[in-house]
Design a protein around this motif. Sequence first.
Motif, PDB file in Angstrom:
ATOM      1  N   ILE A 283      33.596  -8.633   4.280  1.00  0.00           N
ATOM      2  CA  ILE A 283      34.016  -7.817   2.954  1.00  0.00           C
ATOM      3  C   ILE A 283      35.310  -7.757   2.947  1.00  0.00           C
ATOM      4  CG2 ILE A 283      33.871  -5.581   1.850  1.00  0.00           C
ATOM      5  CD1 ILE A 283      31.552  -4.684   3.588  1.00  0.00           C
TER       6      ILE A 283
ATOM      7  N   ALA B 147      36.519 -11.265   1.549  1.00  0.00           N
ATOM      8  CA  ALA B 147      35.856 -11.770   0.232  1.00  0.00           C
ATOM      9  C   ALA B 147      36.460 -11.014  -0.933  1.00  0.00           C
ATOM     10  CB  ALA B 147      34.500 -11.790   0.332  1.00  0.00           C
ATOM     11  N   MET B 148      36.838  -9.880  -0.520  1.00  0.00           N
ATOM     12  CA  MET B 148      37.096  -8.702  -1.779  1.00  0.00           C
ATOM     13  C   MET B 148      38.610  -8.161  -1.741  1.00  0.00           C
ATOM     14  SD  MET B 148      33.881  -9.264  -2.933  1.00  0.00           S
ATOM     15  CE  MET B 148      33.656  -8.262  -4.341  1.00  0.00           C
TER      16      MET B 148
ATOM     17  N   LYS C 113      41.459  -8.778  -2.198  1.00  0.00           N
ATOM     18  CA  LYS C 113      42.148  -9.247  -3.369  1.00  0.00           C
ATOM     19  C   LYS C 113      42.207  -7.894  -4.198  1.00  0.00           C
ATOM     20  CE  LYS C 113      39.642 -12.163  -6.249  1.00  0.00           C
ATOM     21  NZ  LYS C 113      38.306 -11.981  -5.748  1.00  0.00           N
TER      22      LYS C 113
END
Lengths: 498, 498, 498
Positions: free
Chosen positions: A272, A275-276, A278
């Motif tokens: 997580i 992937a997230m 940012k």
Amino acid sequence: MKFALSVLFFGVFMVAAHSIQAAEPTVSEATSECLECHTIVHPGIVESWQKSRHAKITPKQGMSVEGLARKVSSKTVPDVLQDTVVGCAECHALRPDAHADTFDHNGHDIHVVVSPNDCAVCHSTEAGQYEKNIMSHAYTNLNANPLFGKLEARIPGRAKLTDGKIAFEPPGDATRAESCYYCHGTKLKVAGSEVRDTELAGEMEFPIIEGWPNQGVGRVNLDGSRGSCSACHTRHTFAIEMARKPHTCKECHVGPDVPAFKVYSASKHGNIFSAMNKSWDFNAVPWTIGQDFTAPTCATCHVSLLVNTDGDVISERTHQMNNRLPWRIFGLVYATPHPLSPDTTIIRNKDGQPLPASLDGEFASEYLIDEKEMNKRRQAMQAACLNCHGSSWVNGQWKRFENTIRETNSDILTATIMMKDIWEKGLADFTINPFDEAIEKKWTDVWQLYANTTRFASAMGGGGDYGVYAGGRYQLTQALLEINEWRTVREKLNGASK
Amino acid sequence: MKFALSVLFFGVFMVAAHSIQAAEPTVSEATSECLECHTIVHPGIVESWQKSRHAKITPKQGMSVEGLARKVSSKTVPDVLQDTVVGCAECHALRPDAHADTFDHNGHDIHVVVSPNDCAVCHSTEAGQYEKNIMSHAYTNLNANPLFGKLEARIPGRAKLTDGKIAFEPPGDATRAESCYYCHGTKLKVAGSEVRDTELAGEMEFPIIEGWPNQGVGRVNLDGSRGSCSACHTRHTFAIEMARKPHTCKECHVGPDVPAFKVYSASKHGNIFSAMNKSWDFNAVPWTIGQDFTAPTCATCHVSLLVNTDGDVISERTHQMNNRLPWRIFGLVYATPHPLSPDTTIIRNKDGQPLPASLDGEFASEYLIDEKEMNKRRQAMQAACLNCHGSSWVNGQWKRFENTIRETNSDILTATIMMKDIWEKGLADFTINPFDEAIEKKWTDVWQLYANTTRFASAMGGGGDYGVYAGGRYQLTQALLEINEWRTVREKLNGASK
Amino acid sequence: MKFALSVLFFGVFMVAAHSIQAAEPTVSEATSECLECHTIVHPGIVESWQKSRHAKITPKQGMSVEGLARKVSSKTVPDVLQDTVVGCAECHALRPDAHADTFDHNGHDIHVVVSPNDCAVCHSTEAGQYEKNIMSHAYTNLNANPLFGKLEARIPGRAKLTDGKIAFEPPGDATRAESCYYCHGTKLKVAGSEVRDTELAGEMEFPIIEGWPNQGVGRVNLDGSRGSCSACHTRHTFAIEMARKPHTCKECHVGPDVPAFKVYSASKHGNIFSAMNKSWDFNAVPWTIGQDFTAPTCATCHVSLLVNTDGDVISERTHQMNNRLPWRIFGLVYATPHPLSPDTTIIRNKDGQPLPASLDGEFASEYLIDEKEMNKRRQAMQAACLNCHGSSWVNGQWKRFENTIRETNSDILTATIMMKDIWEKGLADFTINPFDEAIEKKWTDVWQLYANTTRFASAMGGGGDYGVYAGGRYQLTQALLEINEWRTVREKLNGASK
């Protein structure tokens, strides 16, 4: 082009608004002097600092923040520091009498190495917590433990081949500084001074500091304090964003002895994050679960001040870092409850060895936290988990974790029983150094690499491959087989050659 | 909705402004023809190219840039290329007579493999530097070295079990192309032509190219040139951003023989990159330390043109890549000063072997750079370091690095002394192949994996675990113990079985 | 301040526009009840869900999308679900009679574990495809294969030292759940209920679920279905962005047995992803090659619906995941064509063993796909490649890949021939367990670690170090040498000791 003019005006307006908010950062006269030269000779440092909060906010402004968002934990800060931003001189000229490396530099008393006690002037709570962190004792806990000294001789030590045998001498300082003590921290010492020709000011005198450079977590500083805040709060931006991201921890927690980063990055939480993240807010203080981030990083579970979406505190900020940890899963030789004191050199097991458990696995309990404290720490950790997971999830996960601690400890006992037999039969020598023969290294593989990796995989929620093929149980049980095979073959061979 | 109209107008205005700025990219007639079909059959390539600077700027525009920002290094570029953007035909139809794979394709002389000599038409300086880069000789330096050929046979070679023994034959071309020569580069050769049925034009004839596909750094091209610019400047965007990020180097520098990426990503520099690079400018030329980036990537230290915030040049751009490197830390068998010539097949050590040092560690100095050149390269490297670190930091770090080179070389000598004994006693055979027995592989582990990993960890500022437990000194000294144990047991066993 | 007012107005306008587009998300009454408490006790879950598409779109809205962009694949969805967003109750109270863990929770029939059959109500096509995915059978395929059971006993099993020998007992449930079955999935079972004191509602009763928590791909659910959609579509955002990024696959595909992520991230494709993905669109459906992304991730090649810039379908979406894969490169013991049925427990090789090839490498062809199907799958995979690569590139790469399958299978045969000799001579025991002795583990290293790593490196376009020094051919051929050396020494030793 009325619209274009509006845009222009709007831009100017925003710059103005921004300036008002940041209240015209005031740089001290001393720091201005530093910057005059160092902007030219060390532009990278200066640029990094200019990106920092230190360059934008005065301690007085920091102290005016009330509640959980406050970052300056000291109740009082010397008046002289309050109204200027925290620049070069504010840290490197602070407490000059306390630092053995203080030297005259263009009329200023400057010290090279800023220490936790310097940072403590504004951040006293964090510095106080860090003194209780076992990491602050990482130099002494390794260097003053005679058994670990033997292990250190075998690993980065100097191998000498004499009469067909390999013996190890302790490593030299240069090697020590970039092997074990790169992370543990070096002991700094002023060893005189030297004159160097400088770009802007000709010949100048500087202190010679043994053990420098180093940013290890247990560095023994020139004011006697322990640790290096810049180990995690990287100079000279000191961004909370960086300390909260897992790459900071990776600097020392990536190898097979302590593969926290590798396990994390293969976990659901790490997925997580990768992937997230940012779109996450790594600068918010306090840090709101679900809103600022949607999965924990290392800091979330071990350090940060966490609140829920109602603003309730879920976890207090800690720089002790083990007060949410009942177990020390980094085995020496076994996983045990955490030590009571950050100074582990005082620990003796029932056989008098400086280890938190005996070689047959009995905990040196009087030096370790008790069950009550373990429960308290478990609950402190689980408080964060429960924001995203139900009780049955969290309890189920925890049961598996404690099962893994028991089972890996049991495997280490199996390995150690075989080694005791090997030592007793004279196939290897325990007394001189229990770590310096090939078969003994296989034994350290079991507890220092494979058992640790298996436990880290368990601690972070399963860990997939790291619990099995990637340095986990696959290698662990194989090492048991190989130790036993070695024992059998060696006995046979000794018999045959008689 | 006056405002909404303004927004609309502003949008149109921006598109127009953008078009003016980019000066109406003109695609050549030939490239337009290519695009007609290839937009349909290879849309991914076309989309990548459209994102490139090549698709937006003509060489003439590139040549109009003065000073450090200039990217077209050639002083002259053929007139015919100057006024159109750099599209399909500009590269794949360039210098048709030079390429053995040139074939008639819808009336155009097209070649499949674009080479550094094609790129040199506009980027002559970089191509010239790259010819001096040892990487451009990576195919020949491996393929034409008889000793390395024996190592290659042992690793990707064909293992044959005959009469209870395993012997190795050299690997086939397909295996070679995806093992050693994937990075080193293949030797391309036109082996005829074939007719293929195509989607849009029915049957067409294409050359058959042995060794294709490949983008290795030392690829021997069909015009006789060496290397592949797309190894780092990935087709067809050729983004400087990508070449400057460390993942490009990772393609070939990640394994235990040369773990540069792994060490970097666990270093302080790598931590800063991972946590903060989203706000860096990877496209700025020149690249300003502190402003465009706050920690080095691989390219920063080894390739890029760096300036400080005053615009002074700190490091000249180089595609030779070793002119900031005094030491070659990738040991063959020992770490040595860098070779004088990129062609290392000419090197002979004092015993006549094609190695930069003898097996007892004496440098083949006449083939290597001298101390003066080593100092020049050290200073060229340190020039960048000094923008963010003081002299005592940089010098302290460098001393440790050179200590590590000495100590790992000393460990390799210890291993080699034991191996010489093993070879002399006939427990293993040196002459036929010094790499193809189990004990000999343990010896290659020492110098090719563990010593290299230890040195990379040192070179990049400490490296933590990679200098100790993660394939460094922990494994290195264990391999010494295991070689010695093997030697002892084998002698005993041979005696017992007589 | 006319402009500022305009900005304000524009902001309001945009919010309004957005609201119209999203059509006032309607939360069902039941879900509203859930949220009342769970926003307080599990704010992290609620926040994640609020970021999801499920929280913003009703099934009816989803079903109104025509063509390739449609995400709700079911042609009909129960009326009661159509007009509210997909919240807590819509999934956790769906099909209550089907779930063994359904319990009364504040007057609602709630089940803890949402299963693929629940998701199938809206996403029937994907659920149907997933049933054909070998991953959905990952629990049974491992658990019901007696040979794999012996392997499992050796790896995470309980090692017992008795009479100087190490024997292995099967692992307990807690260990199983966080080793093999962490990825393969556990078998869930309701084992009663318990009363827990809750924060907001005092004592409440909950089911006790053995095997929980788990999100493995082959989890056997409490409604009898197989798999866990949240293995890849991470709860509770279920973002397609996350499933499309390679870190999701890394959770189970990172170790040396199946190092897909490590190989990918060192490949050219992985380099492009790492350097450039911040500007890609991971949410577009369908996913346009070259426009939305410029290099494939795992999902691109194995799962996603791909179109070219003309909107033509290049690859159909698949959750079977192996219908673009002719070869199963994860060797058991050899790489073989893919099994015909996802249930591999039915496979018997010519010797009656539950393996897709005999120990001498002959394929159990009647249980495997035939050449026609292999060609179909190869073409389905290559359809994507050809958007960015010419035919000669793609064919050249594929030839190397199939060469590597042959060569690694040949090396496994060599290892197995030596093992057969070892077993026949009684130096190790095959019958009781062919995996539980040290030398047998070296044999599993060959086919389960080094051959697999070499093939993954080949499959993803070369793979550089992973095909050579990083767990590939370097280790593979060394293991062959070591097995042979062990065999020779053991025979000698047995002779000597007689």
